[in-house]
Design a protein around this motif. Structure first.
Motif, PDB file in Angstrom:
ATOM      1  N   PRO A  96       0.850  -1.189   0.000  1.00 52.43           N
ATOM      2  CA  PRO A  96       0.000   0.000   0.000  1.00 52.43           C
ATOM      3  C   PRO A  96       0.896   1.253   0.000  1.00 52.43           C
ATOM      4  N   VAL A  97       0.478   2.292  -0.683  1.00 59.13           N
ATOM      5  CA  VAL A  97       1.279   3.508  -0.818  1.00 59.13           C
ATOM      6  C   VAL A  97       1.670   4.063   0.552  1.00 59.13           C
ATOM      7  N   LEU A  98       0.738   4.057   1.514  1.00 59.07           N
ATOM      8  CA  LEU A  98       1.046   4.583   2.848  1.00 59.07           C
ATOM      9  C   LEU A  98       2.148   3.795   3.538  1.00 59.07           C
ATOM     10  N   VAL A  99       2.256   2.507   3.240  1.00 60.19           N
ATOM     11  CA  VAL A  99       3.315   1.681   3.815  1.00 60.19           C
ATOM     12  C   VAL A  99       4.630   1.951   3.090  1.00 60.19           C
ATOM     13  N   LEU A 126      -2.897  -8.524   1.288  1.00 61.08           N
ATOM     14  CA  LEU A 126      -1.651  -8.752   2.020  1.00 61.08           C
ATOM     15  C   LEU A 126      -1.885  -8.567   3.507  1.00 61.08           C
ATOM     16  N   ASP A 127      -1.061  -9.227   4.308  1.00 61.06           N
ATOM     17  CA  ASP A 127      -1.004  -9.019   5.742  1.00 61.06           C
ATOM     18  C   ASP A 127       0.218  -8.146   5.975  1.00 61.06           C
ATOM     19  N   VAL A 128       0.053  -6.951   6.522  1.00 63.32           N
ATOM     20  CA  VAL A 128       1.148  -5.989   6.638  1.00 63.32           C
ATOM     21  C   VAL A 128       1.313  -5.541   8.082  1.00 63.32           C
ATOM     22  N   TRP A 129       2.551  -5.678   8.570  1.00 61.87           N
ATOM     23  CA  TRP A 129       2.928  -5.219   9.899  1.00 61.87           C
ATOM     24  C   TRP A 129       4.034  -4.174   9.747  1.00 61.87           C
ATOM     25  N   LEU A 130       4.023  -3.162  10.579  1.00 58.27           N
ATOM     26  CA  LEU A 130       5.069  -2.137  10.598  1.00 58.27           C
ATOM     27  C   LEU A 130       5.613  -1.994  12.008  1.00 58.27           C
ATOM     28  N   ILE A 131       6.864  -1.565  12.090  1.00 61.79           N
ATOM     29  CA  ILE A 131       7.458  -1.161  13.364  1.00 61.79           C
ATOM     30  C   ILE A 131       8.401  -0.012  13.047  1.00 61.79           C
ATOM     31  N   SER A 132       8.511   0.921  13.975  1.00 63.13           N
ATOM     32  CA  SER A 132       9.318   2.098  13.695  1.00 63.13           C
ATOM     33  C   SER A 132       9.967   2.631  14.957  1.00 63.13           C
ATOM     34  N   SER A 133      11.018   3.405  14.745  1.00 65.88           N
ATOM     35  CA  SER A 133      11.666   4.107  15.851  1.00 65.88           C
ATOM     36  C   SER A 133      10.918   5.407  16.165  1.00 65.88           C
ATOM     37  N   LYS A 134       9.911   5.725  15.362  1.00 67.59           N
ATOM     38  CA  LYS A 134       9.078   6.904  15.593  1.00 67.59           C
ATOM     39  C   LYS A 134       7.631   6.452  15.813  1.00 67.59           C
ATOM     40  N   GLY A 161       8.512   1.168  18.543  1.00 67.31           N
ATOM     41  CA  GLY A 161       8.843  -0.180  19.014  1.00 67.31           C
ATOM     42  C   GLY A 161       7.657  -1.110  19.165  1.00 67.31           C
ATOM     43  N   GLU A 162       6.448  -0.609  18.912  1.00 67.02           N
ATOM     44  CA  GLU A 162       5.257  -1.457  18.989  1.00 67.02           C
ATOM     45  C   GLU A 162       4.828  -1.831  17.572  1.00 67.02           C
ATOM     46  N   PRO A 163       4.654  -3.111  17.292  1.00 67.89           N
ATOM     47  CA  PRO A 163       4.194  -3.502  15.955  1.00 67.89           C
ATOM     48  C   PRO A 163       2.793  -2.976  15.671  1.00 67.89           C
ATOM     49  N   LEU A 164       2.620  -2.465  14.470  1.00 66.96           N
ATOM     50  CA  LEU A 164       1.331  -1.961  14.000  1.00 66.96           C
ATOM     51  C   LEU A 164       0.811  -2.916  12.934  1.00 66.96           C
ATOM     52  N   HIS A 165      -0.360  -3.491  13.173  1.00 67.58           N
ATOM     53  CA  HIS A 165      -0.978  -4.372  12.189  1.00 67.58           C
ATOM     54  C   HIS A 165      -1.731  -3.483  11.209  1.00 67.58           C
ATOM     55  N   PHE A 166      -1.059  -3.102  10.144  1.00 69.97           N
ATOM     56  CA  PHE A 166      -1.577  -2.124   9.194  1.00 69.97           C
ATOM     57  C   PHE A 166      -2.700  -2.699   8.338  1.00 69.97           C
ATOM     58  N   MET A 167      -2.518  -3.927   7.862  1.00 70.14           N
ATOM     59  CA  MET A 167      -3.549  -4.619   7.065  1.00 70.14           C
ATOM     60  C   MET A 167      -3.622  -6.069   7.505  1.00 70.14           C
ATOM     61  N   ASN A 168      -4.829  -6.584   7.696  1.00 66.45           N
ATOM     62  CA  ASN A 168      -5.023  -7.954   8.138  1.00 66.45           C
ATOM     63  C   ASN A 168      -5.584  -8.791   6.994  1.00 66.45           C
ATOM     64  N   ASP A 169      -4.783  -9.715   6.502  1.00 68.25           N
ATOM     65  CA  ASP A 169      -5.192 -10.585   5.391  1.00 68.25           C
ATOM     66  C   ASP A 169      -6.237 -11.611   5.817  1.00 68.25           C
ATOM     67  N   LEU A 170      -6.400 -11.822   7.097  1.00 75.53           N
ATOM     68  CA  LEU A 170      -7.344 -12.831   7.573  1.00 75.53           C
ATOM     69  C   LEU A 170      -8.746 -12.300   7.757  1.00 75.53           C
ATOM     70  N   LYS A 171      -8.924 -10.980   7.650  1.00 78.15           N
ATOM     71  CA  LYS A 171     -10.275 -10.409   7.739  1.00 78.15           C
ATOM     72  C   LYS A 171     -10.945 -10.554   6.386  1.00 78.15           C
TER      73      LYS A 171
END
Length: 194
Positions: free
Chosen positions: A130-133, A162-170, A183-193
Motif C-alpha cells: 500500500p502507498v502509505l506503507v 496482504l497481511d502488513v505489519w510495521l514497526i518504527s523508531s518513531k 517499538g510497537e508492531p502496527l498491524h496495518f492490514m489484516n489478510d485474515l479479515k
C-alpha cells in the motif's frame, strides 16, 4: 427377501450412513479450516517477532552509532531461509530468495518470501505495498535526528490481499487514526479479515 424389501433395507442403511458421515465431513472440514487459521496466526506471530528483534537491534545500533542501519548484515539481524513473509527496511538491494542455494545478498535491506523453499507461496514485490506503507519503509531524516521503519508482509491465504505489519523508531498512526508507540508492531492490514 423380495427385491423391494432389499431395496428398502439398502435405502435405510444408506440413509443411516449419510446421516452419520455428513456431520463427520463437516467436523473434518472445520478442523482443517481451524488448522489453517492456526498456521496463519503463527505466521503473523513470526512477523511480529522478527519486527521486535529487528527493532531491538536497531536501538542497540543507534545507542552506539547515533544512526540506524537498514542493512541486515551490518545489524547482525538475519531472516532465516524458509520465511513465508517479506521483510523490508528499504527497497534495494533485496535478497529475493527465488532460487534454492543462491547466495544471500550481502547488503540487503529487503528480504523476499522464500519461494525457492516454499513454491506454493507468491513472491511479494515492493510495488505491491500500500502507498502509505511504501512511503514509510526505510530511513527518514538526517541522523542523529532520523527514524527507521520496517515492514513485514505476507499473503497468508493466497488471495489478492496482504497481511502488513510495521514497526518504527518513531510514532506511527494506524488506519484508524490511533497512534502507535515506537517499538510497537502496527498491524496495518489484516489478510485474515474477510
Amino acid at each position: 427377501m423380495p427385491r423391494s424389501s432389499r431395496k428398502t433395507v439398502f435405502l435405510i442403511v444408506a440413509g443411516v450412513f449419510a446421516v452419520l458421515l455428513i456431520p463427520c465431513f463437516f467436523v473434518i472440514l472445520g478442523g482443517i479450516s481451524g488448522f489453517q487459521g492456526s498456521k496463519h496466526r503463527a505466521m503473523q506471530a513470526m512477523c511480529k517477532s522478527q519486527l521486535k528483534q529487528w527493532y531491538i537491534a536497531q536501538m542497540a545500533h543507534y545507542a552506539e552509532h547515533d544512526a540506524y542501519e537498514p542493512v541486515f548484515a551490518k545489524l547482525n539481524h538475519e531472516i532465516p531461509r524458509g520465511n513465508h513473509f517479506a521483510f523490508l527496511a528499504g527497497v534495494e538491494p533485496a535478497d529475493a530468495r527465488e532460487t534454492a542455494g543462491a547466495a544471500a545478498v550481502e547488503d540487503a535491506v529487503a528480504v523476499g518470501v522464500d519461494v525457492a523453499t516454499n513454491p506454493a507461496l507468491k513472491a511479494i514485490q515492493f510495488g505491491e505495498l500500500p502507498v502509505l506503507v511504501a512511503k514509510q519503509v526505510g530511513l527518514s531524516g538526517e541522523c542523529p535526528d532520523c527514524a527507521i521503519t520496517a515492514a513485514c508482509v505476507a499473503n497468508l491465504d493466497r488471495d489478492g490481499d496482504l497481511d502488513v505489519w510495521l514497526i518504527s523508531s518513531k510514532e506511527l498512526t494506524g488506519l484508524d487514526g490511533q497512534p502507535v508507540n515506537p517499538g510497537e508492531p502496527l498491524h496495518f492490514m489484516n489478510d485474515l479479515k474477510d
